[in-house]
Design a protein around this motif. Structure first.
Motif, PDB file in Angstrom:
ATOM      1  N   PRO A 168      29.732  53.741 139.712  1.00  0.00           N
ATOM      2  CA  PRO A 168      29.176  52.981 138.577  1.00  0.00           C
ATOM      3  C   PRO A 168      29.746  53.469 137.250  1.00  0.00           C
ATOM      4  O   PRO A 168      30.106  54.643 137.107  1.00  0.00           O
ATOM      5  CB  PRO A 168      27.671  53.255 138.681  1.00  0.00           C
ATOM      6  N   TYR A 169      29.827  52.586 136.285  1.00  0.00           N
ATOM      7  CA  TYR A 169      30.297  52.956 134.955  1.00  0.00           C
ATOM      8  C   TYR A 169      29.602  52.080 133.924  1.00  0.00           C
ATOM      9  O   TYR A 169      29.106  51.006 134.235  1.00  0.00           O
ATOM     10  CB  TYR A 169      31.823  52.809 134.845  1.00  0.00           C
ATOM     11  N   ARG A 170      29.542  52.560 132.715  1.00  0.00           N
ATOM     12  CA  ARG A 170      28.940  51.792 131.619  1.00  0.00           C
ATOM     13  C   ARG A 170      30.010  51.432 130.606  1.00  0.00           C
ATOM     14  O   ARG A 170      30.834  52.264 130.231  1.00  0.00           O
ATOM     15  CB  ARG A 170      27.824  52.603 130.932  1.00  0.00           C
ATOM     16  N   GLY A 212      27.322  41.737 129.083  1.00  0.00           N
ATOM     17  CA  GLY A 212      26.015  41.973 129.661  1.00  0.00           C
ATOM     18  C   GLY A 212      25.053  40.845 129.345  1.00  0.00           C
ATOM     19  O   GLY A 212      25.373  39.903 128.613  1.00  0.00           O
ATOM     20  N   THR A 261      26.005  48.181 132.691  1.00  0.00           N
ATOM     21  CA  THR A 261      26.317  49.031 133.825  1.00  0.00           C
ATOM     22  C   THR A 261      26.995  48.203 134.908  1.00  0.00           C
ATOM     23  O   THR A 261      26.437  47.217 135.382  1.00  0.00           O
ATOM     24  CB  THR A 261      25.046  49.683 134.405  1.00  0.00           C
ATOM     25  N   LYS A 262      28.197  48.606 135.283  1.00  0.00           N
ATOM     26  CA  LYS A 262      28.959  47.918 136.322  1.00  0.00           C
ATOM     27  C   LYS A 262      29.385  48.949 137.359  1.00  0.00           C
ATOM     28  O   LYS A 262      29.120  50.138 137.231  1.00  0.00           O
ATOM     29  CB  LYS A 262      30.195  47.239 135.711  1.00  0.00           C
ATOM     30  N   THR A 263      30.051  48.484 138.414  1.00  0.00           N
ATOM     31  CA  THR A 263      30.603  49.389 139.412  1.00  0.00           C
ATOM     32  C   THR A 263      32.074  49.052 139.629  1.00  0.00           C
ATOM     33  O   THR A 263      32.493  47.893 139.464  1.00  0.00           O
ATOM     34  CB  THR A 263      29.868  49.275 140.764  1.00  0.00           C
TER      35      THR A 263
END
Length: 227
Positions: free
Chosen positions: A143-145, A202, A150-152
């Motif tokens: 995961p990352y922001r 987002g 927040t995505k993956t």
């Protein structure tokens, strides 16, 4: 005019049936809202693929999109359509979707009814976006922001691969030719920037940023394309 009106009513009926099916899955079969929302998301895009075939003027598309935007806005106001709205996060995605569809149809109209300017952005939105969301939740690898969202890496990778495949197949089908080497780089460019648009958007704004990014990328890569 009568034909357009008939087709508009037919499409409206199909959308109402799609929303009803989503409600049936949510209320009676207890399917989670995140799943029914993605189901309606994909179904909406697939039905939207019929617009160029059934409607020959963007005003009819505007009427249809505006009508459903009002319905979706009312559903938020009066706590209805749980299959779409009963999620534990803020999202304007359902309202952004009609805007995206109408914008894509306008692009298609003003580009001399070139099919790729409508079908490719709609298909990437309808297919790649829910695939990325579902795969990211099922296999939340790395995961990352970014930009507050927040995505993956898994979700972004699935988005890129599916978008690349959609653009490739769409171009192949639309031109009945095997893609040249320069086209493959153009497909990768389009898929990459659509992936970036999804990653940085987002709260449901990706429903607008993804198709519009695909359209802009098509303009930018037009000189790369050969038939």
């Amino acid at each position: 005019m009568e034909t357009n009106l008939t087709h508009t009513l037919y499409l409206a009926g199909c959308y109402l049936a799609l929303f009803s099916l989503g409600e049936l899955l949510y209320h009676f079969f207890k399917v989670k809202a995140e799943i029914t929302r993605k189901f309606v998301h994909a179904g909406t895009g697939i039905l939207a693929l019929l617009f160029p075939l059934l409607l020959d003027n963007h005003w009819w598309v505007l009427l249809l999109c505006a009508s459903f935007a009002v319905i979706l806005l009312c559903s938020l106001r009066f706590d209805m359509l749980k299959s779409i709205n009963a999620i534990d996060r803020k999202s304007v995605g359902s309202l952004a979707y009609p805007v995206a569809v109408y914008g894509c149809y306008l692009s298609y109209s003003y580009q001399g009814h070139q099919a790729i300017y409508y079908y490719l952005p709609i298909m990437v939105l309808a297919i790649s976006d829910p695939l990325a969301a579902l795969s990211g939740k099922t296999w939340p690898w790395k995961p990352y922001r970014i930009a507050g969202a927040t995505k993956t890496v898994m979700g972004s990778l699935v988005f890129f691969i599916s978008a690349f495949f959609i653009v490739w197949v769409g171009w192949r089908y639309g031109n009945v030719s095997h893609p040249a080497a320069g086209n493959v780089w153009a497909f990768a460019f389009i898929a990459l920037w659509a992936t970036v648009a999804e990653a940085v958007s987002g709260d449901g704004y990706d429903n607008v940023s993804i198709p519009f990014t695909v359209i802009i990328s098509l303009f930018l890569t037009a000189s790369w394309m050969t038939i």
